[in-house]
Design an enzyme around this catalytic site. Structure first.
Site, PDB file in Angstrom:
ATOM      1  CG  ASP A 112      -1.659   0.672   1.640  1.00 36.41           C
ATOM      2  OD1 ASP A 112      -1.783   2.034   0.525  1.00 36.41           O
ATOM      3  OD2 ASP A 112      -2.736   1.057   2.157  1.00 36.41           O
ATOM      4  CE1 TYR A 147      -5.908  11.191 -11.551  1.00 36.01           C
ATOM      5  CE2 TYR A 147      -6.264  13.247 -12.702  1.00 36.01           C
ATOM      6  CZ  TYR A 147      -5.800  11.346 -12.465  1.00 36.01           C
ATOM      7  OH  TYR A 147      -4.878  10.842 -13.121  1.00 36.01           O
ATOM      8  CE  LYS A 204      -1.986  11.189 -10.751  1.00 39.64           C
ATOM      9  NZ  LYS A 204      -1.100  10.393 -11.048  1.00 39.64           N
TER      10      LYS A 204
HETATM   11  P1  NAD Z   1      -5.621   1.687 -13.339  1.00 44.21           P
HETATM   12  O1  NAD Z   1      -6.984   1.804 -11.878  1.00 44.21           O
HETATM   13  O2  NAD Z   1      -5.765   0.585 -14.031  1.00 44.21           O
HETATM   14  O3  NAD Z   1      -4.369   1.187 -11.992  1.00 44.21           O
HETATM   15  C1  NAD Z   1      -4.064   1.501 -10.626  1.00 44.21           C
HETATM   16  C2  NAD Z   1      -3.185   0.672 -10.161  1.00 44.21           C
HETATM   17  O4  NAD Z   1      -2.565   1.293  -8.195  1.00 44.21           O
HETATM   18  C3  NAD Z   1      -4.367  -0.286  -9.785  1.00 44.21           C
HETATM   19  O5  NAD Z   1      -3.859  -1.763  -9.634  1.00 44.21           O
HETATM   20  C4  NAD Z   1      -4.161  -0.094  -8.193  1.00 44.21           C
HETATM   21  O6  NAD Z   1      -4.461  -1.756  -7.691  1.00 44.21           O
HETATM   22  C5  NAD Z   1      -2.966   0.114  -7.575  1.00 44.21           C
HETATM   23  N1  NAD Z   1      -3.080   1.109  -6.111  1.00 44.21           N
HETATM   24  C6  NAD Z   1      -3.932   1.854  -6.148  1.00 44.21           C
HETATM   25  N2  NAD Z   1      -3.853   2.186  -4.704  1.00 44.21           N
HETATM   26  C7  NAD Z   1      -3.436   2.082  -4.437  1.00 44.21           C
HETATM   27  C8  NAD Z   1      -2.825   1.920  -3.013  1.00 44.21           C
HETATM   28  N3  NAD Z   1      -3.052   2.898  -2.467  1.00 44.21           N
HETATM   29  N4  NAD Z   1      -1.351   1.457  -2.840  1.00 44.21           N
HETATM   30  C9  NAD Z   1      -0.803   0.385  -4.317  1.00 44.21           C
HETATM   31  N5  NAD Z   1      -1.723   0.109  -5.303  1.00 44.21           N
HETATM   32  C10 NAD Z   1      -2.238   1.214  -5.538  1.00 44.21           C
HETATM   33  O7  NAD Z   1      -4.896   3.518 -13.972  1.00 44.21           O
HETATM   34  P2  NAD Z   1      -4.405   3.434 -14.872  1.00 44.21           P
HETATM   35  O8  NAD Z   1      -5.056   4.154 -15.520  1.00 44.21           O
HETATM   36  O9  NAD Z   1      -3.162   2.323 -14.888  1.00 44.21           O
HETATM   37  O10 NAD Z   1      -3.315   4.544 -14.148  1.00 44.21           O
HETATM   38  C11 NAD Z   1      -2.280   4.408 -13.508  1.00 44.21           C
HETATM   39  C12 NAD Z   1      -1.832   5.904 -13.609  1.00 44.21           C
HETATM   40  O11 NAD Z   1      -1.686   6.931 -14.329  1.00 44.21           O
HETATM   41  C13 NAD Z   1      -1.961   6.897 -11.709  1.00 44.21           C
HETATM   42  O12 NAD Z   1      -1.361   7.214 -11.527  1.00 44.21           O
HETATM   43  C14 NAD Z   1      -3.321   7.669 -12.804  1.00 44.21           C
HETATM   44  O13 NAD Z   1      -2.998   8.617 -12.425  1.00 44.21           O
HETATM   45  C15 NAD Z   1      -2.409   8.138 -13.829  1.00 44.21           C
HETATM   46  N6  NAD Z   1      -3.021   8.677 -15.448  1.00 44.21           N
HETATM   47  C16 NAD Z   1      -4.230   7.385 -16.182  1.00 44.21           C
HETATM   48  C17 NAD Z   1      -5.076   8.058 -16.841  1.00 44.21           C
HETATM   49  C18 NAD Z   1      -5.596   7.074 -17.600  1.00 44.21           C
HETATM   50  O14 NAD Z   1      -5.998   7.908 -18.198  1.00 44.21           O
HETATM   51  N7  NAD Z   1      -5.761   5.646 -17.310  1.00 44.21           N
HETATM   52  C19 NAD Z   1      -4.504   9.101 -17.372  1.00 44.21           C
HETATM   53  C20 NAD Z   1      -3.164  10.218 -16.649  1.00 44.21           C
HETATM   54  C21 NAD Z   1      -2.888   9.562 -15.875  1.00 44.21           C
END
Ligand code: NAD
Length: 266
Positions: free
Chosen positions: A63, A160, A164
């Site tokens: 976590d 958010y 970020k």
């Molecule tokens: P996702 O929700 O598919 O995956 C996120 C992962 O983080 C999951 O496996 C989840 O279990 C894990 N996670 C969440 N809280 C946690 C914690 N407290 N400890 C450990 N693990 C934890 O999201 P994603 O789309 O793969 O996003 C990954 C990163 O990219 C994030 O930081 C997100 O903000 C960023 N991001 C995503 C997008 C998008 O459109 N998908 C756009 C811009 C930025």
């Protein structure tokens, strides 16, 4: 293709989505990879998928909001592979809603995962990365997942965007603090547009809730936000992370790489 041979990487939130794709791409580039996540079944499965392809990968439950979990994850890297070269602070959460309706508890939860998680990871990783990177030619690399939401405001995204935006500037401070030969660690942030993951689906769900449109229509609306006319793929973000981790980006630190199909060019 960028080469990560002999490098050891820790990817938070690596069980699925962008983090999962980064694990795939870093393994394919030759790295030994530690996947960490809250989701132990998905994380174990991801590590198994990679090892069954002949790559070196393991999973540690983690976590990112807990300092002791970070110590444990870093120890796992040194015990399993002998150290750490690359940290990808990828784990993150997303929700949206008007500021007036955002509870302090929800705001704190956003900052706990998206900002404190990055701080705790960076703090825990620097001493371990430094052991291998200081005074060497090949630098260590810290890569933080920010977002285009970290580059500008957006209605209904107060918590958010603030989280970020904090990641973006924390990355620059990390880069400046760790640039000397005593550290030799580079730090950069990645700023994706909407990527086709579960988090990307949350963006679509919000449009459905707000407009009453169907799933296909809402996905089309999200696609059209991007001048390239589609969602980004997790693999496209992953290749950016591999580049920032590799010596191909050896003179790049403190920068922000935008992977958004042109949204911020408008
Ligand atoms: P996702 O929700 O598919 O995956 C996120 C992962 O983080 C999951 O496996 C989840 O279990 C894990 N996670 C969440 N809280 C946690 C914690 N407290 N400890 C450990 N693990 C934890 O999201 P994603 O789309 O793969 O996003 C990954 C990163 O990219 C994030 O930081 C997100 O903000 C960023 N991001 C995503 C997008 C998008 O459109 N998908 C756009 C811009 C930025």
């Amino acid at each position: 293709m960028a080469d990560l041979k002999d490098k050891i990487a820790l990817i938070s939130g690596g069980a699925r989505g962008i983090g999962g794709a980064i694990a795939d791409a870093m393994c394919a580039a030759g790295a030994r990879v530690v996947i960490s996540d809250l989701l132990d079944k998905e994380g174990e499965d991801k590590a198994l998928e990679l090892t069954s392809k002949g790559y070196q990968a393991t999973f540690v439950k983690h976590d990112v909001t807990k300092e002791t979990d970070w110590s444990n994850a870093i120890l796992h890297c040194s015990d399993t592979y002998g150290g750490l070269d690359i940290l990808v602070n990828n784990a993150g959460i997303y929700f949206n809603g008007p500021i007036e309706e955002t509870s302090l508890e929800a705001w704190k939860q956003m900052f706990s995962v998206n900002v404190e998680g990055v701080f705790l990871g960076t703090k825990a990783a620097i001493p371990e990365i430094k052991k291998r990177s200081m005074k060497r030619e090949s630098s260590g690399s810290i890569i933080n997942l920010s977002s285009i939401a970290g580059l500008g405001g957006s209605p209904n995204h107060g918590a958010y965007t603030a989280s970020k935006g904090a990641v973006r500037l924390f990355t620059k401070s990390t880069a400046l603090e760790c640039a000397s030969l005593e550290y030799n660690i580079r730090a950069n942030s990645i700023h994706p547009g909407v990527i086709d993951t579960l988090m990307g689906s949350q963006v679509v769900d919000t449009i459905i809730e707000q407009t009453g449109s169907g799933d296909n229509e809402a996905r089309a609306q999200v696609s059209e936000l991007h001048p390239l006319g589609r969602f980004g793929k997790p693999e496209e973000v992953a290749q950016t992370a591999v580049f920032l981790a590799s010596d191909d980006s050896s003179f790049i630190t403190g920068t922000e790489l935008i992977v958004d199909g042109g949204i911020t060019a408008k």
